[in-house]
Design an enzyme around this catalytic site. Structure first.
Site, PDB file in Angstrom:
ATOM      1  CE  LYS A 274     -72.463   7.678   9.883  1.00 50.85           C
ATOM      2  NZ  LYS A 274     -72.393   9.039  10.434  1.00 50.85           N
ATOM      3  NE  ARG A 348     -63.370  14.757  11.051  1.00 46.19           N
ATOM      4  CZ  ARG A 348     -64.115  15.544  11.832  1.00 46.19           C
ATOM      5  NH1 ARG A 348     -63.539  16.249  12.797  1.00 46.19           N
ATOM      6  NH2 ARG A 348     -65.413  15.615  11.655  1.00 46.19           N
TER       7      ARG A 348
HETATM    8  N1  BES Z   1     -70.328  10.696   6.561  1.00 38.51           N
HETATM    9  C1  BES Z   1     -70.520  11.360   7.790  1.00 38.51           C
HETATM   10  C2  BES Z   1     -71.124  12.757   7.630  1.00 38.51           C
HETATM   11  C3  BES Z   1     -72.565  12.825   7.258  1.00 38.51           C
HETATM   12  C4  BES Z   1     -73.549  12.562   8.171  1.00 38.51           C
HETATM   13  C5  BES Z   1     -72.913  13.221   5.977  1.00 38.51           C
HETATM   14  C6  BES Z   1     -74.880  12.681   7.794  1.00 38.51           C
HETATM   15  C7  BES Z   1     -74.227  13.349   5.627  1.00 38.51           C
HETATM   16  C8  BES Z   1     -75.220  13.077   6.526  1.00 38.51           C
HETATM   17  C9  BES Z   1     -69.195  11.516   8.522  1.00 38.51           C
HETATM   18  O1  BES Z   1     -68.303  10.497   8.352  1.00 38.51           O
HETATM   19  C10 BES Z   1     -69.530  11.554   9.977  1.00 38.51           C
HETATM   20  O2  BES Z   1     -69.989  10.566  10.471  1.00 38.51           O
HETATM   21  N2  BES Z   1     -69.292  12.688  10.627  1.00 38.51           N
HETATM   22  C11 BES Z   1     -69.611  12.853  11.989  1.00 38.51           C
HETATM   23  C12 BES Z   1     -68.473  13.582  12.627  1.00 38.51           C
HETATM   24  C13 BES Z   1     -68.549  13.628  14.125  1.00 38.51           C
HETATM   25  C14 BES Z   1     -68.326  12.251  14.707  1.00 38.51           C
HETATM   26  C15 BES Z   1     -67.507  14.589  14.625  1.00 38.51           C
HETATM   27  C16 BES Z   1     -70.912  13.655  12.090  1.00 38.51           C
HETATM   28  O3  BES Z   1     -71.110  14.562  11.287  1.00 38.51           O
HETATM   29  O4  BES Z   1     -71.719  13.317  12.927  1.00 38.51           O
HETATM   30 MG    MG Z   2     -68.581   8.915   9.717  1.00 38.28          MG
END
Ligand code: BES
Ligand code: MG
Ligand code: ZN
Length: 499
Positions: A274, A348
């Protein structure tokens, strides 16, 4: 802190602070005749002169100078009468409690704001218990503020009806809020002090405190059981993954509810790392799991006549030489294969194994999972509404109904067949991302591949699990983890059990 319900006799009630709610532009107020005439006319004068208008959330403190058993009176603005809901009561009660804290009161009494039914007493008790929460474990300054419930030991709700009817309501609300605050305490922990093993030992302590069955599945066992999803995501961290299982048995031979909660103790994104901005907030990526543990605590404390199984897959998602990678193909617990296209879609992967294991093992009557799963859920619904997606209309409707009572707002997103197209894979059964369009739904579509055989609903709490950009200020949600979901799940399960 003890919450007491008493028959209102305010001409006799010894209290350091008596709270009276005033609706917008009301000239009179309930119980005005029970106050000392001088005090009562002083209040009426400030209402008539519009010095105090009763706008929502405003307040005015009135000393009584020994005229009456209350040391002072707090007028609390309730806003427009026809807009006042149980959640308004929750917010107002929270504001009152914070005011009492500022005044260093040890105790206060509150007159209900409209006819005192169960929902109102519940909401007032909740507003008080939830607003006084603070997370100060890591602060050196030992002040009044650091005490449990800010040093407030007793709150009295003064009702017009028979208090024997509503006293148990207040007590149940307080027990549920203790569990919400437990969820907050766990979820607010920084990631350096909360690896998966910490959540596992917290669960074991809960189990021994409440006589629940508990099991922690270790990594090597998960490997031999074929839980490829949890093992893959957990591989990159030096803190090994744990699969936490709690079983509460209060319902004899009934089929259990199955609750599954995502507990990523820190989500860096892994190899698909990230960006740095706000990455610290990914310590809250364990909130779904904390909500499940806390719900188990509340259900057990209340001795709800139901069976409930809580499963919390916990991992830390880290980039390292041992991490899983984009391109990897993972065989999951239920035998399906998943092509990894982004290691940041890790939630997931761990939920999938927990869901299919839980359904195969326990044959539940309903399954609900909670997860801070997608940023897309926040884009779709903002930071004050959770997304619900499910395969069973009845279950989703019951969730929505319970959430209307608790003020934990939820809105359904559709799981149309088309969304499954987006997660088809060239090289495996499915892939772990579906592209940007409808991201919260394709995540749910992914999960549905692992939720066969039971009515299932998924709640994406990415926006609501902690206070963040876009969060409405609410007195009863102090900064940090909110414990979102605990109150709604307890309500849903206990209402079903009472049938
Ligand atoms: N934990 C995150 C989701 C998230 C992001 C929650 C920001 C709250 C605030 C999750 O694991 C994630 O990184 N999801 C990705 C999925 C994507 C790679 C398809 C996302 O939401 O960017
Ligand atoms: Mg994630
Ligand atoms: Zn995550």
């Amino acid at each position: 802190m003890h919450i007491k319900v008493e028959k209102a006799k305010i001409d006799q009630k010894q209290t350091s602070l008596l709270v009276i709610g005033i609706f917008e532009n009301d000239q009179d107020f309930p119980h005005s005749k029970d106050l000392d005439p001088a005090v009562s006319s002083a209040i009426k004068e400030s209402l008539e002169s519009k010095e105090f208008r009763g706008s929502f959330g405003t307040s005015m403190l009135i000393p009584t100078f020994g005229k009456g058993p209350m040391k002072r009176i707090l007028l609390m603005g309730l806003g427009k009468k026809d807009k006042f809901t149980d959640d308004s009561a929750r917010v107002i009660a929270g504001k009152v409690a914070l005011k009492a804290k500022d005044l260093r009161a040890k105790e206060f009494s509150i007159l209900p704001f409209s006819s005192p039914d169960e929902g109102l007493v519940e909401a007032i008790a909740e507003g008080v218990c939830l607003s006084l929460y603070s997370f100060d474990k890591y602060k050196a300054t030992a002040s009044e503020d650091n005490k449990d419930y800010a040093g407030i030991v007793e709150v009295t709700i003064l009702v017009n009806s028979d208090p024997a009817q509503t006293q148990p309501v207040a007590e149940r609300a307080a027990a549920v809020c203790e569990a919400v605050n437990y969820a907050r305490d766990l979820a607010n922990l920084p990631p350096n002090d909360c690896p998966p093993s910490h959540l596992a030992s917290a669960a074991l302590s809960l189990a021994s405190e409440y006589g629940m069955k508990a099991r922690v599945v270790e990594r090597y066992e998960m490997e031999s059981m074929g839980m490829g999803g949890i093992v893959a995501v957990g591989k990159g961290s030096n803190s090994p993954p744990k699969l936490i299982i709690l079983e509460y048995n209060g319902g004899g031979e009934q089929k259990p509810y199955l609750l599954v909660g995502k507990a990523v103790t820190f989500d860096t994104g892994g190899i698909s790392i990230k960006p740095g901005e706000k990455m610290d907030e990914m310590k809250f990526d364990k909130c779904g799991g904390c909500t499940v543990l806390a719900t188990m605590k509340a259900i057990a404390a209340l001795k709800v006549p139901a069976n409930v199984v809580g499963i919390v897959p916990s991992v830390e998602n880290m980039p390292s030489g041992t991490s899983y990678r984009p391109g990897d193909i993972i065989r999951m617990y239920n035998g399906k294969t998943v092509e990894i296209l982004n290691t940041d879609a890790e939630g997931r992967m761990i939920l999938a194994d927990a869901l299919s294991y839980g359904i195969a093992t326990y044959g539940p009557k309903a399954v609900i999972d909670l997860a801070t799963l997608t940023g897309a859920a926040v884009i779709a619904l903002g930071a004050n509404v959770a997304a619900v997606v499910g395969t069973n209309k009845h279950l989703v409707d019951r969730l929505k109904k319970a959430s209307e009572k608790t003020g934990e707002k939820m809105w359904e997103l559709p799981l149309f067949d088309e969304f499954h197209e987006q997660i088809k894979s060239t090289f495996a059964d499915i892939r772990n991302i579906g592209g940007r369009p409808g991201g919260a739904i394709t995540a749910a579509a992914f999960l549905s591949n692992f939720a066969d055989g039971a009515p299932w609903a998924h709640i994406d709490i990415a926006g609501t699990a902690w206070t963040q950009e876009g969060t409405f200020e609410r007195s009863y949600n102090p900064k940090g983890a909110t414990g979102f979901g605990v109150r709604t799940l307890v309500k849903l399960i206990s209402e079903d059990a009472a049938k």
